[in-house]
Design an enzyme around this catalytic site. Structure first.
Site, PDB file in Angstrom:
ATOM      1  N   LYS A   1       0.859  -1.190   0.000  1.00 40.45           N
ATOM      2  CA  LYS A   1       0.000   0.000   0.000  1.00 40.45           C
ATOM      3  C   LYS A   1       0.893   1.237   0.000  1.00 40.45           C
ATOM      4  CE  LYS A   1      -3.923   1.927   2.658  1.00 40.45           C
ATOM      5  NZ  LYS A   1      -4.822   1.687   3.820  1.00 40.45           N
TER       6      LYS A   1
ATOM      7  N   SER B   1      -9.719   1.635   2.625  1.00 41.20           N
ATOM      8  CA  SER B   1      -8.851   2.425   1.776  1.00 41.20           C
ATOM      9  C   SER B   1      -7.772   1.627   1.059  1.00 41.20           C
ATOM     10  CB  SER B   1      -8.172   3.500   2.619  1.00 41.20           C
ATOM     11  OG  SER B   1      -7.337   2.903   3.601  1.00 41.20           O
TER      12      SER B   1
ATOM     13  N   SER C   1      -9.927  -0.738   6.840  1.00 43.85           N
ATOM     14  CA  SER C   1      -9.337  -0.619   5.504  1.00 43.85           C
ATOM     15  C   SER C   1      -8.591  -1.837   4.972  1.00 43.85           C
ATOM     16  CB  SER C   1      -8.401   0.582   5.448  1.00 43.85           C
ATOM     17  OG  SER C   1      -9.166   1.748   5.315  1.00 43.85           O
TER      18      SER C   1
END
Ligand code: GLN
Length: 473
Positions: free
Chosen positions: A74, A149, A173
């Site tokens: 990420k 996210s 997330s």
């Protein structure tokens, strides 16, 4: 091929890390324009890491437990020299001078980081639509969001670009995008995984955790990244737990709470999946206890004060001096202002304003102080539940993957996507999402398993029971 199989093959010298990295690059190139999963593909770094692994094997040395396994990161995780943006224009062009502890541990274990994946800007969102670099598409249905996210990391695994990925989970997330993309996602106990080098959103809630196609791979990845790190003052002072060794422990004799508040308001197929999961656990020897934990309903409001409050403080550092973007102006204060105005997107600005307001002198007690009291109630409520049962089961999300734009104009609707995941973060406990059943449009459903701090081994063992039924084995 899954990560466990790849690592075994590479360690035995039967598979080449280089070839695996090339294959991963090919599958990234094949769909990245369409899906917008990777913001940066680190081709040279990946090839160099893969060659080091092959070289180690050829010298007869141990290349590590994730030898040759391609992994996606990420883009809020720092990797030295590799562009890191948090999907924000304010960090565009910034290259971190250091790596996150998790990245160092991955490299020591022989994993091959392929690049940085898209996210909601500063991890604020549930759909990856707030990214400054465009949304990620769900590989299972490109008209829908992958969740967020950590949408890019979930999509990388779901699209078979990499067998593993890392995300961060502040309010859901990792678990929510895992559910929406039909893969396994884990939010570890707060402090189990070092946050050093994770760009902070809400420091008392943030945890890094794995995405994988299956439970065993997720357990292996978590074992590699977990364990004490002196660089993170909130890191638990103990080594990584044994997780892989307990995968087949099952649930016989365990007490599992089926929590009303963790299915209330979910789509019918999702409620049915959770009930079916409880039946499967019962058939495997667990005792199912129906529970109500009314305090869980308070989680969302407490979270949307505490998380923005911490974010407003954490994001003060983006001032046009220390990182990334600078928009020039006549004096420093004006430069700070125009830089922040140009660099942050609407959702980030909304959170900074909410958080600043909640912390301001006249309102601190009424908002932030009150939210902290609710957080304590939540911790107590979970503690009471875990006196009665070992684990809890519920839904990960109220719905399957939704279509683009369907929640972007209504922040409350978007915030409600995490109503079932947020309580775990407030309590600092552990939870995971495992694919179980299908809902609307044949899209995957995630069932959430929750446990007290340090219960990961039990959670993985229970998830394996569900996975075996889901896969018909
Ligand atoms: N969707 C939640 C939020 O917008 C959680 C995000 C996260 O876990 N990073 O804050």
């Amino acid at each position: 091929m899954n990560a466990t199989t790849i690592a075994e093959g590479v360690r035995r010298g039967e598979l080449s890390a280089r070839t695996l990295a090339e294959e991963s690059l090919r599958s990234i190139r094949a769909r990245n324009d369409e899906l917008n999963v990777f913001l940066h593909v680190d081709e040279s770094g990946a090839m160099a890491a893969a060659e080091r692994v092959d070289d180690t094997v050829s010298r007869g040395l141990d290349p590590g437990r994730l030898a040759g396994v391609p992994i996606a990161l990420k883009d809020n995780l720092c990797q030295v020299g590799v562009p890191t943006t948090c999907s924000s224009k304010i960090l565009e062009g910034w290259r971190p001078p250091y790596s996150a502890t998790v990245v160092d541990r991955l490299l020591e274990a022989g994993a091959v980081p392929m690049g940085k994946t898209n996210l909601d800007e500063f991890a604020m969102g549930s759909s990856t639509e707030t990214s400054a670099f465009g949304p990620t598409r769900n590989p299972l249905d490109p008209t829908r969001v992958p969740g967020g996210s950590s949408g890019g990391s979930a999509a990388a695994v779901a699209a078979a670009m990499t067998p593993l990925a890392l995300g961060s989970d502040t309010g859901g997330s990792i678990r929510q995008p895992a559910a929406l993309c039909g893969i396994v996602g884990v939010k570890p106990t707060y402090g189990l995984v070092s946050r050093y080098g994770l760009i902070a959103f809400a420091s008392s809630l943030d945890q890094i955790g794995p995405f994988a196609t299956n439970v065993a791979d997720a357990a292996l990845l978590l074992e590699v990244i977990a364990g004490h790190d002196p660089m993170d003052s909130t890191s638990l002072p103990e080594p990584a737990p044994d997780l892989v060794a307990h995968l087949d422990d099952g649930v016989a004799g365990r007490r599992v709470g089926l929590v009303r508040e963790l299915i209330d308001g979910a789509d019918d197929e999702i409620v049915e999946s959770v009930q079916r999961a409880a039946d499967v656990l019962r058939a495997a020897g667990a005792t199912i206890v129906e529970l109500s934990i009314p305090e869980l309903h308070l989680g969302l409001s407490a979270y949307y004060l505490i998380a923005p409050a911490e974010a407003s403080s954490n994001l003060a550092r983006y001032d046009g001096v220390r990182y990334g973007l600078r928009v020039d102006a006549d004096d420093v204060t004006a430069m700070n202002e125009v830089t922040r105005t140009a660099g942050f997107g609407a959702e980030v600005k909304r959170r900074i304003m909410l958080g600043t307001y909640a912390l301001s002198a006249g309102y601190y007690d009424a908002y932030y102080g009150q939210a902290l009291k609710v957080r304590t109630q939540m911790i107590d409520a979970f503690r009471r539940a875990y006196r009665q049962v070992d684990l809890l089961v519920g839904a990960t999300t109220p719905s399957v993957a939704f279509t683009f734009g369907s929640k972007t104009n209504d922040p409350m609707a978007m915030y409600l996507s995490d109503v079932f995941t947020i309580p775990t973060n407030l309590a600092g406990e552990a939870a995971l999402s495992v694919p179980f059943g299908r809902g609307e449009a044949n899209l995957p459903i995630g069932v959430q398993l929750l446990g007290p701090g340090r219960s990961e081994a039990q959670l993985f063992a229970a998830a394996r029971v569900l996975e075996a039924v889901e896969r018909g084995s």
